[in-house]
Design a protein around this motif. Sequence first.
Motif, PDB file in Angstrom:
ATOM      1  N   ASP A 175       0.805  -1.090   0.095  1.00 54.29           N
ATOM      2  CA  ASP A 175      -0.173   0.056   0.089  1.00 54.29           C
ATOM      3  C   ASP A 175       0.851   1.421   0.190  1.00 54.29           C
ATOM      4  OD1 ASP A 175      -2.919  -0.823   0.340  1.00 54.29           O
ATOM      5  OD2 ASP A 175      -1.966  -1.960   1.959  1.00 54.29           O
ATOM      6  N   LEU A 176       2.000   1.034   0.746  1.00 51.68           N
ATOM      7  CA  LEU A 176       2.743   2.343   0.746  1.00 51.68           C
ATOM      8  C   LEU A 176       4.322   1.764   1.046  1.00 51.68           C
ATOM      9  CD1 LEU A 176       2.624   5.190   1.025  1.00 51.68           C
ATOM     10  CD2 LEU A 176       3.058   5.290   3.547  1.00 51.68           C
ATOM     11  N   LEU A 177       5.173   2.514   0.150  1.00 59.21           N
ATOM     12  CA  LEU A 177       6.823   2.029   0.268  1.00 59.21           C
ATOM     13  C   LEU A 177       7.344   3.547   0.683  1.00 59.21           C
ATOM     14  CD1 LEU A 177       9.079   0.606  -0.799  1.00 59.21           C
ATOM     15  CD2 LEU A 177       9.344   2.007  -2.518  1.00 59.21           C
ATOM     16  N   VAL A 178       7.944   3.483   1.847  1.00 59.18           N
ATOM     17  CA  VAL A 178       8.723   4.742   2.402  1.00 59.18           C
ATOM     18  C   VAL A 178      10.099   4.279   2.368  1.00 59.18           C
ATOM     19  CG1 VAL A 178       8.981   5.721   4.624  1.00 59.18           C
ATOM     20  CG2 VAL A 178       6.823   4.829   4.324  1.00 59.18           C
ATOM     21  N   ALA A 179      10.781   5.454   1.824  1.00 58.99           N
ATOM     22  CA  ALA A 179      12.148   5.475   1.690  1.00 58.99           C
ATOM     23  C   ALA A 179      12.666   6.825   2.132  1.00 58.99           C
ATOM     24  CB  ALA A 179      12.603   4.885   0.141  1.00 58.99           C
ATOM     25  N   ASN A 180      13.892   6.976   2.417  1.00 56.61           N
ATOM     26  CA  ASN A 180      14.686   8.141   2.277  1.00 56.61           C
ATOM     27  C   ASN A 180      15.224   8.438   0.961  1.00 56.61           C
ATOM     28  OD1 ASN A 180      17.287   6.942   2.393  1.00 56.61           O
ATOM     29  ND2 ASN A 180      17.550   7.072   4.524  1.00 56.61           N
ATOM     30  N   GLU A 181      16.196   9.619   0.776  1.00 56.78           N
ATOM     31  CA  GLU A 181      16.418  10.082  -0.232  1.00 56.78           C
ATOM     32  C   GLU A 181      17.440   9.051  -1.077  1.00 56.78           C
ATOM     33  OE1 GLU A 181      17.166  14.833  -0.709  1.00 56.78           O
ATOM     34  OE2 GLU A 181      17.466  14.064   1.413  1.00 56.78           O
ATOM     35  N   HIS A 182      18.279   8.486  -0.121  1.00 57.48           N
ATOM     36  CA  HIS A 182      19.405   7.768  -0.526  1.00 57.48           C
ATOM     37  C   HIS A 182      18.693   6.340  -1.005  1.00 57.48           C
ATOM     38  CE1 HIS A 182      22.377  10.412   0.942  1.00 57.48           C
ATOM     39  NE2 HIS A 182      21.984  10.486   2.085  1.00 57.48           N
ATOM     40  N   GLU A 183      17.849   5.935  -0.359  1.00 54.68           N
ATOM     41  CA  GLU A 183      17.159   4.519  -0.418  1.00 54.68           C
ATOM     42  C   GLU A 183      16.221   4.845  -1.690  1.00 54.68           C
ATOM     43  OE1 GLU A 183      16.946   3.928   4.278  1.00 54.68           O
ATOM     44  OE2 GLU A 183      15.402   4.447   3.110  1.00 54.68           O
ATOM     45  N   ALA A 184      15.538   5.876  -1.941  1.00 53.89           N
ATOM     46  CA  ALA A 184      14.883   6.186  -3.178  1.00 53.89           C
ATOM     47  C   ALA A 184      15.865   6.267  -4.602  1.00 53.89           C
ATOM     48  CB  ALA A 184      14.185   7.565  -2.894  1.00 53.89           C
ATOM     49  N   ALA A 185      17.062   6.893  -4.226  1.00 52.80           N
ATOM     50  CA  ALA A 185      18.003   6.916  -5.419  1.00 52.80           C
ATOM     51  C   ALA A 185      18.307   5.646  -5.743  1.00 52.80           C
ATOM     52  CB  ALA A 185      18.947   7.749  -5.235  1.00 52.80           C
ATOM     53  N   TRP A 186      18.693   4.596  -4.818  1.00 50.14           N
ATOM     54  CA  TRP A 186      19.088   3.212  -5.224  1.00 50.14           C
ATOM     55  C   TRP A 186      18.012   2.671  -5.866  1.00 50.14           C
ATOM     56  CZ3 TRP A 186      16.893  -1.462  -4.266  1.00 50.14           C
ATOM     57  CH2 TRP A 186      17.724  -2.474  -4.708  1.00 50.14           C
ATOM     58  N   LEU A 187      16.512   2.793  -5.355  1.00 57.05           N
ATOM     59  CA  LEU A 187      15.496   1.927  -5.937  1.00 57.05           C
ATOM     60  C   LEU A 187      15.387   2.690  -7.406  1.00 57.05           C
ATOM     61  CD1 LEU A 187      13.346  -0.174  -5.854  1.00 57.05           C
ATOM     62  CD2 LEU A 187      11.801   1.827  -4.714  1.00 57.05           C
ATOM     63  N   ALA A 188      15.367   3.934  -7.664  1.00 59.66           N
ATOM     64  CA  ALA A 188      15.210   4.418  -8.879  1.00 59.66           C
ATOM     65  C   ALA A 188      16.229   3.746  -9.915  1.00 59.66           C
ATOM     66  CB  ALA A 188      15.141   5.971  -8.911  1.00 59.66           C
ATOM     67  N   GLY A 189      17.446   3.547  -9.416  1.00 59.11           N
ATOM     68  CA  GLY A 189      18.548   3.107 -10.291  1.00 59.11           C
ATOM     69  C   GLY A 189      18.315   1.666 -10.665  1.00 59.11           C
ATOM     70  N   GLN A 190      17.376   0.783  -9.800  1.00 56.18           N
ATOM     71  CA  GLN A 190      16.954  -0.304 -10.215  1.00 56.18           C
ATOM     72  C   GLN A 190      15.834  -0.415 -11.316  1.00 56.18           C
ATOM     73  OE1 GLN A 190      18.786  -3.148  -8.912  1.00 56.18           O
ATOM     74  NE2 GLN A 190      20.108  -1.339  -8.271  1.00 56.18           N
ATOM     75  N   LEU A 191      14.950   0.631 -11.125  1.00 59.88           N
ATOM     76  CA  LEU A 191      13.703   0.841 -11.709  1.00 59.88           C
ATOM     77  C   LEU A 191      13.877   1.472 -13.306  1.00 59.88           C
ATOM     78  CD1 LEU A 191      11.213   1.468  -9.027  1.00 59.88           C
ATOM     79  CD2 LEU A 191      11.474  -0.722 -10.109  1.00 59.88           C
ATOM     80  N   GLY A 192      15.230   2.262 -13.227  1.00 59.18           N
ATOM     81  CA  GLY A 192      15.202   2.922 -14.326  1.00 59.18           C
ATOM     82  C   GLY A 192      14.261   4.221 -14.479  1.00 59.18           C
ATOM     83  N   CYS A 193      14.352   4.827 -13.401  1.00 55.22           N
ATOM     84  CA  CYS A 193      13.069   6.051 -13.167  1.00 55.22           C
ATOM     85  C   CYS A 193      13.699   6.996 -12.358  1.00 55.22           C
ATOM     86  CB  CYS A 193      11.797   5.604 -12.856  1.00 55.22           C
ATOM     87  SG  CYS A 193      11.526   4.948 -11.004  1.00 55.22           S
ATOM     88  N   GLY A 194      12.902   8.135 -12.159  1.00 60.33           N
ATOM     89  CA  GLY A 194      13.355   9.338 -11.280  1.00 60.33           C
ATOM     90  C   GLY A 194      13.187   8.886 -10.022  1.00 60.33           C
TER      91      GLY A 194
END
Length: 292
Positions: A175-194
């Motif tokens: 329902d909800l994913l929570v991430a800080n800026e560093h975690e969000a950047a890591w995930l974005a790199g995996q997904l190929g998105c912002g």
Amino acid sequence: MPVLVFGSVNADLVFALPVLPAPGETVLAPGYATLPGGKGANQAVAAAQDGAPTAFAGAVGDDALAEVALRGLREAGVELGRLAWVPEPTGCAAIAVDRAGRNLILGGSGANQSARAAQVEDAALNPDTVLVLQREVPAAENAALILRARARGARILLNLAPAGEVAPEALRALDLLVANEHEAAWLAGQLGCGADAASLHRALGVGVAVTLGEAGAAAATAAGPLRVPAFPVRAVDTTGAGDAWCGVLAAALDRGLPLDAAMRRASAAAAIACTRPGATMPRAAETAALLG
């Protein structure tokens, strides 16, 4: 049992240092504090102290550190019937904090690697439950519990901390994913998105909240974007801020607050946590007072 946390529980050794050590450098502290910790336990304590009936499922060893690790959960009144006692040593973390409140953390998982989704029975995963998870227990166990919870209608919040692999089918069942800026950047790199909340929401199809430190927090859901400011404080130790944010968010959502109000309350709790040494979670009255 509206808030159910599946995750890690540690004993934390906290060292207050003038500066954080560089590689190969020794920096002496005048002493140290021994405190309960672990992201799962911290978030359970935060939820309970914010007023939510809370249960915790995780694992500790049969050793002296277990009593340190469990102290916060017990004092907060968290229900521990799903706790496992295993042969591995209790998880432990060494936390160095400098004068600016910045930290450096070394963790030994120990018993946390023995936490199992099977410790949570199906009956606990119902539409009245807010299930909270992090990434300090085995990824396969998190995924198994998320998929079971999705099938039974529980509300599921995953804190992507520390950043690392999550099964794609489990990510898209949240329902909800929570991430800080560093975690969000890591995930974005995996997904190929912002790395912003809106881009991650579009890529995953689930609600996403990104905490931004002094810039507050942003979220994106099917209902649209949200943004809440941070509460300015003089930071002493930022160690537990993210855990306070997630635990209080879960408690607020459990009480029926809309996401924007829940995020504002979570931000107030995180600010208070930054003013205290170690992962010290605020109480409901303290958070309410800061909110005014």
